[in-house]
Enzyme design. Structure first.
Site, mmCIF file in Angstrom:
data_model
loop_
_atom_site.group_PDB
_atom_site.id
_atom_site.type_symbol
_atom_site.label_atom_id
_atom_site.label_comp_id
_atom_site.label_asym_id
_atom_site.label_seq_id
_atom_site.Cartn_x
_atom_site.Cartn_y
_atom_site.Cartn_z
ATOM 1 N N ARG A 88 0.796 -1.089 0.094
ATOM 2 C CA ARG A 88 -0.154 -0.019 -0.083
ATOM 3 C C ARG A 88 0.926 1.255 -0.020
ATOM 4 N NH1 ARG A 88 -3.317 4.203 1.388
ATOM 5 N NH2 ARG A 88 -3.041 4.982 3.314
ATOM 6 N N ASP A 205 -0.198 15.893 5.968
ATOM 7 C CA ASP A 205 -0.885 16.771 7.023
ATOM 8 C C ASP A 205 -0.420 16.653 8.332
ATOM 9 O OD1 ASP A 205 -3.541 15.777 8.205
ATOM 10 O OD2 ASP A 205 -3.004 14.774 6.488
#
Length: 241
Positions: A88, A205
């Site tokens: 992933r 973020d």
């Protein structure tokens, strides 16, 4: 043979698949990093491609958002198309001050508030971890490129908009490097069906401070992460001989 969610045939996918959440990211990876690319899936817009990287057959396909979505695709790739390894590649949010924007995080393990692995594991806690060799190869690939990576635990959340922000303090206390939505599910699927998996994320973020990367910064760091993933596959091939 095609499944309800993947309209490919046996042999269309490589034994290793890189999986971003966004199918358009899968398209970008295929067009940017692979040669001799063939599209092998488009069901529900979840694009999948197979090509070669430095002569090595590799596939890339989106998995959508959250554990339920990624679990469907990971399971079918493993059981119906012979996939042995899933990497992933995605983004995560940081909760600790020492984890910075654009850091690359390798998920050695993944905590979660989802109950899917308890369902798999007869209502007991299951330690959802990455494959050791894949983890080591990713770290070695990063070092070879002169890139620093963080290695540790991720937290796979069921909710993007959490009603319990105090949980971030708990994650910080326990050393969670990043929050995302899929790693624990993919690790559980891989364990259940005898495959291997790894998650590599870039910090897009900072959840506590509210800092965010720009689109240009995300793209640069994203490409570094993909190169780490691809080079780690080649290192894994060397070990098998």
């Amino acid at each position: 043979m095609a499944t309800p969610h993947i309209n490919a045939e046996m042999g269309d996918f490589a034994d290793v698949v890189l999986m971003p959440g966004d199918p358009l990211r899968a398209k970008h990876i295929a067009e940017t990093f692979l040669k001799d690319v063939k599209q092998v899936n488009d069901v529900r817009g979840m694009l999948g491609f197979t090509g070669t990287y430095k002569g090595r057959k590799i596939s890339v396909m989106g998995h959508g958002m959250g554990i339920p979505s990624c679990s469907i695709y990971a399971k079918e790739l493993i059981t119906d198309f012979g996939v042995k390894k899933i990497i992933r590649v995605g983004s995560c949010g940081a909760v600790r001050e020492d984890v910075k924007l654009r850091d690359v995080v390798i998920g050695m393990g993944a905590c979660t508030d989802s109950k899917v692995n308890r369902l798999r594991f007869k209502d007991h806690d299951y330690a959802a971890i990455a494959d050791f060799d894949m983890t080591r190869n990713a770290v070695d690939a990063a070092k070879a490129k002169g890139l620093n990576v963080r290695v540790g635990n991720l937290f796979s959340a069921d909710l993007f908009y959490t009603p319990d922000p105090q949980m971030f303090d708990v994650m910080k206390k326990y050393g969670i490097l990043g929050v995302e939505m899929e790693a624990a599910g993919i690790y559980g699927v891989a364990a259940e069906f005898g495959a291997k998996a790894l998650t590599i994320c870039t910090v897009s973020d900072h959840i506590v401070s509210g800092e965010q990367t720009t689109a240009a910064e995300r793209q640069t760091t994203f490409n570094d992460m993909i190169e780490i993933a691809l080079e780690s596959v080649l290192l894994g091939d060397k070990e098998s001989y």
